[in-house]
Design an enzyme around this catalytic site. Structure first.
Site, short mmCIF file in Angstrom:
data_model
loop_
_atom_site.label_atom_id
_atom_site.label_comp_id
_atom_site.label_asym_id
_atom_site.label_seq_id
_atom_site.Cartn_x
_atom_site.Cartn_y
_atom_site.Cartn_z
N CYS B 151 0.84 -1.19 0.00
CA CYS B 151 0.00 0.00 0.00
C CYS B 151 0.88 1.26 0.00
O CYS B 151 1.72 1.40 -0.88
CB CYS B 151 -0.97 -0.06 1.19
SG CYS B 151 -2.27 1.17 1.11
N GLN B 152 0.72 2.14 0.97
CA GLN B 152 1.55 3.34 1.00
C GLN B 152 3.03 2.95 1.15
O GLN B 152 3.92 3.63 0.62
CB GLN B 152 1.13 4.22 2.19
CG GLN B 152 1.86 5.53 2.30
CD GLN B 152 1.59 6.21 3.64
OE1 GLN B 152 1.45 5.53 4.66
NE2 GLN B 152 1.50 7.51 3.64
#
Lengths: 360, 362
Positions: B151-152
Site C-alpha cells: 500500500c503506502q
C-alpha cells in the site's frame, strides 16, 4: 471473588430475562400493528427506543471492566443491532404510508415517490431551520460564545450581553457599538485588567479581532455542516428508496424474505453502492471538503483565542510546544547528520592509518 | 399493490427476535470476559534488529535451516499497524513465506506522538527506510536485498528504489497506489483528483491538527462503505458469537482496524498534496529532500501484486506502474479479492506466498 462472580451472573440473568421479556412484549405489539396496518400507532418506534435503552444498560453493566477491543466491539455490535431495528422501523413506516396512498387509488411506484419526498422534507426540516437561524446574528453569537464559556468566563458574560449590541450595530445603530465597547471593557477589568499596562497584552483590539474571526469561522462551519447534512439526508433517502425497489424486485424474482432479520437484506444489497455513487460525485467532494476545511479553520481560530488566555495566565501554548518540538526535531536531524559524518571520517582515518602501517 | 416478499408468522418472528437477542447477550457476556492481551496480533516469532527513534526493524525467526540467501524486507504503510501480514498463524503471509524458506524482515514505524509532528517523507524514506535497508544489507553482507512494499509502503518503496536502485535486487509492490488520479477510487476523489483545491485543504488540516489522529483517518475509511463496515458487519457477527475461535478471529481484525497510529503531520501533508492531489509520482516531480524521484530509475525486476476488488487502491492505480517504471522485467499478478483480503483471505494465502517465493527464487 466467587461471591462477586455469583452476583455478576445473577445480574446478567436478570437483565437477560428482562430484555427477552421486553422484546417479546414489544414484538407482540409490533405484529399486532403489522396485521392492522395502516393504523396510526407506532409501536415499532417504542420497540426501537426500548431496545436501545436496554442495550445501553446492558453494555454499561457488562463491559464496565472489559478492555478496549472487546468493549468497542460490543458497542458497535449494539449500534449495528440498533441500526437494524431502525431499518425495520423505517420499512414498516414506509409500508404503512405507501399502502395508505394506494388505498386511495395511487400506483405503488408513485406512492413510493411521494413517500420519499415526504421523508426528504421531514429530514431536511432541521437543516432548513439552521439555515434560517444563520441569519440571526445575535442568536449565533450567543451559541458561539457558549463554547468558550468555561474557559473565558468573565469575557463571555460580557459578550453574551453584547450579542444584542452586535445585532443592533449590524443594523447601523451606532450607540450599540459604544455599549459593546463598554461591555468589552468590563470584561477586561474582571479578567486581565491588571495586566493591561503590559505592552502586548493590553490590546483589546487584538482580542476582539480574534473573537470576531472566530465567530466568522464558526458561522462558516455551521453553514458547511448544514450543507453536508443535507447531502447525507439525500443519500440516506435514496438508499431507502432503492431498498424498496429492491424489495419489489425480490418479490418479482420470487425471492422470499424468510425472517425478520432478512428485512435488512434489500438494504444490504443497495446501501453501499448508492452511497458510493453519491460520495464520488464532485458535488459531494466539494461539500465534504468545505466542511472539513471550515472545521479546521475554526479549530485554528479557536486555538488563537485560547492561546491568548493561556498567555495571560502564563501557561505554555500549543504553538510554543510545537515550536519546541520543531527545534528538537531540527537538532535531532543535525545530530544524526553529524554522527554519520563522524562515522565516515573515522572510517576514513582508520583506513589511512591501516594503509600507513602496512607501508611502514 | 406493491409486491411485498412475505408476511411473517408473528410467533416465529418474535421467537427469532428473542433468539437474536439471546445471542447478542451471550456475545456481550463473552466479550466482557476477554482481556485485551488475549487478542494477540502477530503470530510468528521475531527479534528486534535495529531501532531508530520510534522505528523498529524486526527479523522473523526462520522456519527452515537454510533460508533463501537474499532476505525480504517488508515495508508497510504508515496507516494501521504492519502486523496485518502476520495476523494469526493460519492467516499469515509472513508465516507462509517463512515456511517456504524466505528470510523475512519488517519495519514497524511505531506510533508518532506530538514530538514527531515535523517528520517528513524524507525522514521516513531517506532516513528510516534507507537505514533499515542498510542494516539488512550489512547483516547479510549483500549489496542488494529484496523489498516488498505494501500500500503506502509500496509507494515509499518505489521512491526508495528510484533513489537507490543499486541496493535493491527485486522489488515487489502489493496493493500499491501509483497513479493517484484514477477517478474510480473514492479516496482519490475525496482527496481532490477531480475538483482539485475545492476538496480538502491539507495545509489547513495539518496546521489545525498537527498530527492527523488515527481515529480521524478511520472515520474516513468507514465512510467508504458505511453500511457494510458500520452495520452489516456487526449483524453478521451475531452468528459467530457462540464460536470462540471465530469470535477471536473477528476481534483480531477489529483490533487491527482500530489500532491506527496518528500520522506525522508534515509527512501526511506532503503525501496528500504531492501524491494524491498533484499526482507528482508519475510526473517525475516528487522530491524526497532535495532529490527528485524518477520511476524510470527502477530497472530491477518488479512484481506488482494487486487486488481486483480493491476499493482503496483501484487496480488501475497500481497497474500504472508498468507504464512509468524503467524495469524490463515487470510482472503483474492479481487476486480476486479486496484490499484487506490480500492478507487474510484463505484462497489468497494459499496462492500468494508460493507465487512470491517462486518469483524471488526464479
Amino acid at each position: 471473588m466467587e461471591e462477586n462472580f455469583k452476583d455478576w451472573t445473577d445480574q446478567v440473568e436478570a437483565i437477560a430475562k428482562a430484555w427477552s421479556d421486553a422484546q417479546k412484549a414489544i414484538g407482540e405489539k409490533w405484529f399486532e400493528f403489522l396485521r392492522a396496518a395502516p393504523l396510526a400507532s407506532e409501536p415499532q418506534r417504542e420497540m426501537s427506543e426500548k431496545w436501545s435503552k436496554l442495550a445501553q444498560e446492558g453494555i454499561a453493566a457488562w463491559t464496565a471492566s472489559s478492555e478496549a477491543t472487546a468493549k468497542g466491539t460490543a458497542q458497535r455490535l449494539l449500534a449495528g443491532q440498533e441500526a437494524w431495528m431502525k431499518t425495520v422501523e423505517l420499512a414498516t413506516q414506509a409500508w404503512k404510508a405507501i399502502v395508505s396512498k394506494m388505498e386511495s387509488g395511487e400506483q405503488w411506484q408513485s406512492a413510493l415517490n411521494h413517500y420519499m419526498d415526504d421523508v426528504r422534507r421531514q429530514s431536511l426540516q432541521s437543516p432548513e431551520k439552521l439555515f434560517k437561524s444563520a441569519q440571526d446574528v445575535g442568536e449565533l453569537w450567543q451559541l458561539y460564545l457558549q463554547e468558550f464559556q468555561k474557559l473565558v468566563q468573565p469575557w463571555v458574560k460580557g459578550l453574551q450581553q453584547a450579542e444584542a449590541q452586535v445585532g443592533r450595530a449590524a443594523t447601523g445603530d451606532g450607540s450599540a457599538l459604544l455599549e459593546l465597547s463598554r461591555l468589552y471593557w468590563d470584561s477586561i477589568d474582571q479578567s486581565v485588567g491588571r495586566l493591561l499596562q503590559s505592552p502586548g497584552l493590553g490590546s483589546t483590539r487584538e482580542l476582539s479581532d480574534k473573537f470576531a474571526k472566530g465567530f466568522a469561522a464558526w458561522q462558516d462551519l455551521r453553514e458547511a455542516s448544514v450543507a453536508y447534512q443535507v447531502m447525507l439526508v439525500e443519500a440516506a433517502t435514496r438508499v431507502l428508496e432503492q431498498a424498496f425497489k429492491e424489495m419489489s424486485s425480490m418479490a418479482e424474482r420470487g425471492e422470499k424474505i424468510q425472517s425478520v432479520r432478512q428485512w435488512v437484506l434489500p438494504l444490504e444489497r443497495v446501501a453501499d453502492p448508492v452511497f458510493a455513487e453519491i460520495f464520488s460525485s464532485d458535488e459531494f467532494v466539494r461539500v465534504q471538503g468545505r466542511l472539513l476545511n471550515a472545521s479546521m479553520a475554526y479549530s485554528i481560530r479557536q486555538r488563537e483565542i485560547v492561546e491568548q488566555f493561556l498567555k495571560i495566565s502564563d501557561i505554555p501554548t500549543r504553538s510554543e510546544v510545537d515550536e519546541i518540538h520543531h527545534t528538537l526535531y531540527a537538532q535531532r536531524k543535525e545530530i544524526k547528520a553529524l554522527k554519520k559524518a563522524l562515522a565516515e571520517c573515522t572510517a576514513k582515518i582508520n583506513r589511512m592509518t591501516k594503509n600507513r602501517r602496512s607501508k611502514v | 399493490m406493491p409486491p411485498l416478499p412475505r408476511k411473517f408468522n408473528a410467533e416465529e418472528a418474535i421467537q427469532e427476535l428473542v433468539e437474536i437477542n439471546r445471542k447478542v447477550l451471550k456475545g456481550i457476556e463473552t466479550l466482557s470476559l476477554i482481556r485485551e492481551d488475549d487478542i494477540r496480533i502477530g503470530a510468528s516469532a521475531k527479534e528486534e534488529i535495529y531501532r531508530e527513534d520510534k522505528v523498529v526493524l524486526y527479523r522473523y525467526s526462520p522456519l527452515v535451516e537454510q533460508p533463501f540467501p537474499i532476505p525480504l524486507l517488508f515495508v508497510y504503510a504508515l496507516v494501521n499497524r504492519p502486523f496485518m501480514v502476520d495476523l494469526q498463524a493460519d492467516r499469515s503471509l509472513v508465516h507462509n513465506l517463512l515456511k517456504l524458506g524466505i528470510d523475512v524482515y519488517i519495519i514497524d514505524w511505531g506510533y508518532p506522538s506530538r514530538g514527531d509532528r515535523w517528520l517528513t517523507l524524507e525522514d521516513y524514506i531517506d532516513d528510516y527506510l534507507a537505514n533499515c535497508v542498510d542494516v539488512v544489507r550489512e547483516r547479510h553482507d549483500l549489496e542488494k536485498i529484496n523489498v516488498l512494499g505494501i500500500c503506502q509502503g509500496g509507494t515509499f518503496s518505489l521512491c526508495y528504489a528510484a533513489l537507490y536502485p543499486e541496493k535493491i535486487k527485486n522489488l515487489i509492490t502489493m496493493v500499491t497506489p501509483v497513479d493517484f488520479h484514477v477517478a474510480d477510487g473514492l479516496l482519490n476523489r475525496w482527496a481532490g483528483c477531480t475538483v482539485g483545491a475545492q476538496s480538502v485543504n491539507f495545509d489547513l488540516m495539518v496546521d489545525a491538527l498537527g498530527n492527523i489522529p488515527g481515529s480521524f483517518m478511520n472515520a474516513g475509511y468507514l465512510m467508504l462503505k458505511p453500511f457494510l463496515l458500520g452495520v452489516q458487519k456487526y449483524l453478521d457477527v451475531i452468528d459467530i458469537m457462540d464460536n470462540e475461535q471465530e469470535l477471536m478471529n473477528f476481534l483480531r481484525m477489529e483490533k487491527w482496524i482500530f489500532d491506527s497510529p496518528d500520522q506525522a503531520g508534515e509527512a501526511f501533508r506532503q503525501f496528500m498534496k504531492d501524491f494524491y492531489q498533484s499526482n507528482k509520482l508519475i510526473k517525475g516531480e516528487v522530491k524526497i529532500g532535495d532529490r527528485g524521484v524518477d520511476l524510470k530509475n527502477i530497472r530491477m525486476p518488479v512484481l506488482n501484486i494487486y487486488a481486483e476488488q480493491d476499493h482503496l487502491v483501484p487496480p488501475a492505480s497500481s497497474l500504472a506502474l508498468e507504464k512509468y517504471c524503467g524495469s524490463e522485467d515487470y510482472k503483474a499478478l492479481s487476486f480476486p479479492t479486496g484490499h484487506i483480503g490480500m492478507y487474510v483471505s484463505g484462497k489468497v494465502q494459499r496462492d500468494l506466498p508460493p507465487a512470491i517465493a517462486s518469483w524471488l527464487k526464479r
